[in-house]
Enzyme design. Structure first.
Site, mmCIF file in Angstrom:
data_model
loop_
_atom_site.group_PDB
_atom_site.id
_atom_site.type_symbol
_atom_site.label_atom_id
_atom_site.label_comp_id
_atom_site.label_asym_id
_atom_site.label_seq_id
_atom_site.Cartn_x
_atom_site.Cartn_y
_atom_site.Cartn_z
ATOM 1 N N CYS A 94 22.375 31.739 52.975
ATOM 2 C CA CYS A 94 22.931 31.904 53.902
ATOM 3 C C CYS A 94 22.056 32.774 55.048
ATOM 4 O O CYS A 94 20.982 32.374 55.859
ATOM 5 C CB CYS A 94 24.171 32.955 53.812
ATOM 6 S SG CYS A 94 25.589 33.012 54.979
ATOM 7 N N ARG A 128 33.857 32.025 63.254
ATOM 8 C CA ARG A 128 33.118 32.094 61.959
ATOM 9 C C ARG A 128 33.707 31.248 60.986
ATOM 10 O O ARG A 128 34.724 30.499 60.894
ATOM 11 C CB ARG A 128 33.747 33.742 61.368
ATOM 12 C CG ARG A 128 32.811 34.270 60.139
ATOM 13 C CD ARG A 128 33.236 35.480 60.006
ATOM 14 N NE ARG A 128 32.353 36.160 58.978
ATOM 15 C CZ ARG A 128 31.157 36.382 59.154
ATOM 16 N NH1 ARG A 128 30.432 36.490 60.386
ATOM 17 N NH2 ARG A 128 30.164 36.681 58.158
ATOM 18 N N HIS A 194 27.773 30.501 48.917
ATOM 19 C CA HIS A 194 27.811 31.593 47.843
ATOM 20 C C HIS A 194 28.246 30.853 46.725
ATOM 21 O O HIS A 194 29.092 29.754 46.864
ATOM 22 C CB HIS A 194 28.411 32.621 48.561
ATOM 23 C CG HIS A 194 27.801 33.374 49.916
ATOM 24 N ND1 HIS A 194 26.765 33.824 49.851
ATOM 25 C CD2 HIS A 194 28.296 33.170 50.988
ATOM 26 C CE1 HIS A 194 26.223 34.377 50.971
ATOM 27 N NE2 HIS A 194 27.220 33.861 52.091
HETATM 28 N N1 GLN Z 1 25.189 37.716 59.236
HETATM 29 C C1 GLN Z 1 24.834 36.146 59.079
HETATM 30 C C2 GLN Z 1 26.010 35.425 59.695
HETATM 31 O O1 GLN Z 1 27.202 35.798 59.875
HETATM 32 C C3 GLN Z 1 24.987 35.871 57.596
HETATM 33 C C4 GLN Z 1 26.061 35.933 56.692
HETATM 34 C C5 GLN Z 1 25.962 35.791 55.353
HETATM 35 O O2 GLN Z 1 24.695 36.036 54.683
HETATM 36 N N2 GLN Z 1 27.029 35.448 54.710
HETATM 37 O O3 GLN Z 1 25.574 34.284 59.960
#
Ligand code: GLN
Length: 236
Positions: A94, A128, A194
């Site tokens: 990520c 998101r 994840h």
């Molecule tokens: N901050 C980054 C985003 O929102 C990574 C998030 C994450 O590692 N889950 O894209």
């Protein structure tokens, strides 16, 4: 620790540990030990330089501010880049994909120069991406679907030197509308999954472990209950 010990670098778990991705290092260690290899996790905190001599490296996801600290540290101590340069396997989860790219833009619109191991750039998307992601692997040698839980706002665009890890069958993936998930460039792999990703995708764990051991592949572990559970979860 004997000379044949597999040394697994868990890079910056104190800043890139927000989503439990440190579990990837535990999975690598366990699968190595189940095959009779000695294996150790070496944690590399923000107070220490990154060694270039380990056998395999993992980096986890994090929120924007932690991501920035990690970027600065990896630029200052380029052990990870040196290890990747000699072909050591690296798994980036990520935010770590974003950090290893040319640059990423935070959700507040600030552009931060990355480490440059991946030919990718990342910009925030309107929505998101949160939820289960399922994919068909594109990396030679992988046959099983890759699955995980994604939670990111950044959308990552691949340049010509970066190949996708997989094609999305459910969920968002890299998030720029090309239906792709993850990155492969040389010995460095990235995924938005994840889970931890290697707990959910043993084939991917063994791909990294084989390379850490200097092998092309490893015989599968005979774990019928785990295989059965994975089949049931994939059906669900
Ligand atoms: N901050 C980054 C985003 O929102 C990574 C998030 C994450 O590692 N889950 O894209």
């Amino acid at each position: 620790m004997s000379e044949s010990t597999v040394r697994i670098g868990l890079v910056l778990p104190d800043v890139m540990g927000t989503y439990g991705d440190g579990g990837n290092a535990v999975v690598l260690r366990q699968r190595a030990r189940m095959r009779g290899y000695d294996a150790e996790i070496i944690e590399i905190p923000l107070t220490e330089p990154v060694p270039n001599s380990l056998d395999v490296y993992t980096l986890g996801g994090a929120e924007d501010s932690a991501q920035r600290l990690a970027t600065r540290h990896l630029q200052r101590y380029p052990g990870l880049q040196e290890a990747a340069g000699r072909g050591a396997p690296v798994l980036a989860i990520c935010a770590a994909i974003q950090v290893l790219g040319h640059w990423y833009e935070t959700s507040s619109g600030e552009r931060v120069d990355g480490v440059g191991l991946f030919d990718v750039t990342t910009s925030p998307q309107d929505k998101r991406a949160i939820g289960e992601v399922a994919t068909h692997p594109l990396l030679p040698g992988l046959t099983q679907p890759l699955t995980g839980f994604e939670n990111h706002r950044g959308g990552t665009k691949l340049g010509g030197d970066a190949k996708p890890l997989a094609r999305v069958t459910k969920g968002v993936g890299n998030g720029v509308g090309d239906g792709l998930e993850g990155v492969v460039q040389g010995s460095v792999l990235g995924t938005y999954m994840h889970g931890p990703a290697l707990a959910r995708n043993p084939e991917l764990a063994d791909h990294l472990l084989a390379r850490a051991l200097g092998l092309n592949s490893l015989p599968p572990l005979d774990l019928p209950e785990v295989d059965q559970l994975r089949r049931e979860r994939l059906r669900a």
